[in-house]
Design an enzyme around this catalytic site. Structure first.
Site, PDB file in Angstrom:
ATOM      1  N   TYR A  17       0.819  -1.218   0.000  1.00 17.89           N
ATOM      2  CA  TYR A  17       0.000   0.000   0.000  1.00 17.89           C
ATOM      3  C   TYR A  17       0.850   1.265   0.000  1.00 17.89           C
ATOM      4  O   TYR A  17       0.374   2.313   0.449  1.00 17.89           O
ATOM      5  CB  TYR A  17      -0.939  -0.012   1.207  1.00 17.89           C
ATOM      6  CG  TYR A  17      -2.186  -0.863   1.022  1.00 17.89           C
ATOM      7  CD1 TYR A  17      -3.037  -0.659  -0.069  1.00 17.89           C
ATOM      8  CD2 TYR A  17      -2.527  -1.859   1.945  1.00 17.89           C
ATOM      9  CE1 TYR A  17      -4.190  -1.431  -0.236  1.00 17.89           C
ATOM     10  CE2 TYR A  17      -3.677  -2.626   1.785  1.00 17.89           C
ATOM     11  CZ  TYR A  17      -4.509  -2.409   0.693  1.00 17.89           C
ATOM     12  OH  TYR A  17      -5.649  -3.156   0.523  1.00 17.89           O
ATOM     13  N   THR A  44     -14.688   1.322  -3.168  1.00 13.26           N
ATOM     14  CA  THR A  44     -13.872   1.195  -1.952  1.00 13.26           C
ATOM     15  C   THR A  44     -14.706   1.184  -0.669  1.00 13.26           C
ATOM     16  O   THR A  44     -14.471   0.361   0.219  1.00 13.26           O
ATOM     17  CB  THR A  44     -12.866   2.367  -1.888  1.00 13.26           C
ATOM     18  OG1 THR A  44     -12.178   2.434  -3.136  1.00 13.26           O
ATOM     19  CG2 THR A  44     -11.873   2.160  -0.763  1.00 13.26           C
ATOM     20  N   ARG A  96     -18.298  -6.159  -1.927  1.00 15.21           N
ATOM     21  CA  ARG A  96     -18.274  -5.224  -0.784  1.00 15.21           C
ATOM     22  C   ARG A  96     -19.676  -4.837  -0.345  1.00 15.21           C
ATOM     23  O   ARG A  96     -19.953  -4.683   0.846  1.00 15.21           O
ATOM     24  CB  ARG A  96     -17.450  -3.984  -1.146  1.00 15.21           C
ATOM     25  CG  ARG A  96     -15.948  -4.261  -1.065  1.00 15.21           C
ATOM     26  CD  ARG A  96     -15.129  -3.091  -1.601  1.00 15.21           C
ATOM     27  NE  ARG A  96     -13.698  -3.281  -1.409  1.00 15.21           N
ATOM     28  CZ  ARG A  96     -12.765  -2.645  -2.120  1.00 15.21           C
ATOM     29  NH1 ARG A  96     -13.119  -1.784  -3.064  1.00 15.21           N
ATOM     30  NH2 ARG A  96     -11.475  -2.860  -1.878  1.00 15.21           N
ATOM     31  N   HIS A 145      -9.186  -6.900  -1.738  1.00 11.83           N
ATOM     32  CA  HIS A 145      -8.407  -6.007  -2.597  1.00 11.83           C
ATOM     33  C   HIS A 145      -8.320  -6.607  -3.989  1.00 11.83           C
ATOM     34  O   HIS A 145      -8.164  -7.812  -4.141  1.00 11.83           O
ATOM     35  CB  HIS A 145      -6.981  -5.845  -2.047  1.00 11.83           C
ATOM     36  CG  HIS A 145      -5.992  -5.401  -3.098  1.00 11.83           C
ATOM     37  ND1 HIS A 145      -5.849  -4.090  -3.472  1.00 11.83           N
ATOM     38  CD2 HIS A 145      -5.139  -6.105  -3.882  1.00 11.83           C
ATOM     39  CE1 HIS A 145      -4.936  -4.006  -4.441  1.00 11.83           C
ATOM     40  NE2 HIS A 145      -4.489  -5.220  -4.704  1.00 11.83           N
ATOM     41  N   GLU A 176       2.286  -6.217  -7.890  1.00 12.99           N
ATOM     42  CA  GLU A 176       1.738  -6.915  -6.725  1.00 12.99           C
ATOM     43  C   GLU A 176       1.965  -8.433  -6.814  1.00 12.99           C
ATOM     44  O   GLU A 176       2.247  -9.087  -5.812  1.00 12.99           O
ATOM     45  CB  GLU A 176       0.240  -6.596  -6.604  1.00 12.99           C
ATOM     46  CG  GLU A 176      -0.021  -5.135  -6.239  1.00 12.99           C
ATOM     47  CD  GLU A 176      -1.478  -4.713  -6.401  1.00 12.99           C
ATOM     48  OE1 GLU A 176      -2.326  -5.559  -6.778  1.00 12.99           O
ATOM     49  OE2 GLU A 176      -1.767  -3.527  -6.154  1.00 12.99           O
TER      50      GLU A 176
HETATM   51  P1  GTP Z   1      -7.879  -1.882  -2.381  1.00 13.05           P
HETATM   52  O1  GTP Z   1      -8.458  -2.890  -3.323  1.00 13.05           O
HETATM   53  O2  GTP Z   1      -7.796  -2.334  -0.962  1.00 13.05           O
HETATM   54  O3  GTP Z   1      -6.591  -1.309  -2.923  1.00 13.05           O
HETATM   55  O4  GTP Z   1      -8.994  -0.722  -2.365  1.00 13.05           O
HETATM   56  P2  GTP Z   1      -9.341   0.290  -3.526  1.00 13.05           P
HETATM   57  O5  GTP Z   1      -8.467   0.075  -4.719  1.00 13.05           O
HETATM   58  O6  GTP Z   1     -10.807   0.258  -3.712  1.00 13.05           O
HETATM   59  O7  GTP Z   1      -8.959   1.676  -2.841  1.00 13.05           O
HETATM   60  P3  GTP Z   1      -7.530   2.391  -2.738  1.00 13.05           P
HETATM   61  O8  GTP Z   1      -6.459   1.610  -3.397  1.00 13.05           O
HETATM   62  O9  GTP Z   1      -7.706   3.804  -3.117  1.00 13.05           O
HETATM   63  O10 GTP Z   1      -7.287   2.348  -1.165  1.00 13.05           O
HETATM   64  C1  GTP Z   1      -6.684   1.232  -0.516  1.00 13.05           C
HETATM   65  C2  GTP Z   1      -7.395   1.024   0.811  1.00 13.05           C
HETATM   66  O11 GTP Z   1      -7.206   2.202   1.608  1.00 13.05           O
HETATM   67  C3  GTP Z   1      -8.909   0.849   0.689  1.00 13.05           C
HETATM   68  O12 GTP Z   1      -9.270  -0.503   0.581  1.00 13.05           O
HETATM   69  C4  GTP Z   1      -9.428   1.466   1.959  1.00 13.05           C
HETATM   70  O13 GTP Z   1      -9.492   0.523   3.001  1.00 13.05           O
HETATM   71  C5  GTP Z   1      -8.387   2.510   2.323  1.00 13.05           C
HETATM   72  N1  GTP Z   1      -8.848   3.839   1.927  1.00 13.05           N
HETATM   73  C6  GTP Z   1      -8.830   4.399   0.698  1.00 13.05           C
HETATM   74  N2  GTP Z   1      -9.334   5.640   0.706  1.00 13.05           N
HETATM   75  C7  GTP Z   1      -9.693   5.865   1.999  1.00 13.05           C
HETATM   76  C8  GTP Z   1     -10.274   6.988   2.687  1.00 13.05           C
HETATM   77  O14 GTP Z   1     -10.583   8.038   2.096  1.00 13.05           O
HETATM   78  N3  GTP Z   1     -10.481   6.831   4.044  1.00 13.05           N
HETATM   79  C9  GTP Z   1     -10.159   5.692   4.715  1.00 13.05           C
HETATM   80  N4  GTP Z   1     -10.387   5.629   6.027  1.00 13.05           N
HETATM   81  N5  GTP Z   1      -9.606   4.633   4.099  1.00 13.05           N
HETATM   82  C10 GTP Z   1      -9.386   4.721   2.776  1.00 13.05           C
HETATM   83 MG    MG Z   2      -6.347  -0.045  -4.592  1.00 10.87          MG
END
Ligand code: GTP
Ligand code: MG
Length: 134
Positions: A49, A91, A102, A115, A126
């Site tokens: 991440y 997300t 989800r 994820h 990854e």
């Molecule tokens: P992943 O599949 O887990 O990568 O999720 P994603 O691709 O839908 O979202 P992203 O890669 O932008 O963010 C990774 C993770 O960070 C997410 O699964 C969330 O748990 C967390 N996250 C992302 N944006 C936010 C936010 O605005 N607030 C909070 N609290 N958590 C966030």
């Molecule tokens: Mg992501």
């Protein structure tokens, strides 16, 4: 064939929906190429991440993903990345529609079941990170 790296997160393992999630992929004609169960350590979680390292939610994200065992999967198929992302939903679980993974099983924006890679570039990074060279 396109590949996506999927992580079935700690809440999903706890809810006993590993099989349900895998079944949704297989029903969409995606192939399970590789699969393993592991507890991700802090270093690996931070690498995975790293794009979020300066965000205010980073610490809670790392704490959560390292809190228990996960299932790490390589899913392949035509358009696998987009297909997996659309099966997963947005997300924030609270905003995800019913019928998405989800939307059906997630709790909130952190505890969001799964994820899936967001691009060919992240998927290849990854897969290397979790499974090594090939
Ligand atoms: P992943 O599949 O887990 O990568 O999720 P994603 O691709 O839908 O979202 P992203 O890669 O932008 O963010 C990774 C993770 O960070 C997410 O699964 C969330 O748990 C967390 N996250 C992302 N944006 C936010 C936010 O605005 N607030 C909070 N609290 N958590 C966030
Ligand atoms: Mg992501």
């Amino acid at each position: 064939m396109e590949k996506s790296l999927v992580i079935i997160k700690p809440d999903a393992v706890g809810k006993k929906i590993i099989g349900e999630i895998i079944a949704r992929f297989e029903k969409e004609d995606l192939t399970i190429e590789k699969l393993k169960m592991a507890r991700i350590d802090r270093k690996l979680a931070c690498e995975h991440y790293c794009e979020h390292k300066d965000k205010n939610f980073f610490e809670s994200l790392i704490k959560y993903i390292t809190s228990d065992r996960v299932v790490i999967v390589v899913v392949s198929g035509e358009d696998a990345i987009k297909k997996v992302r659309s099966l997963i939903g947005p997300t924030d679980s609270k905003k995800a529609e019913k019928g998405t993974i989800r939307g059906d099983f997630g709790t909130d924006i952190t505890i969001n079941v799964i994820h899936g890679s967001d691009s060919v570039k992240s998927s290849s990074r990854e897969i290397k990170l979790f499974f090594g060279q090939n």
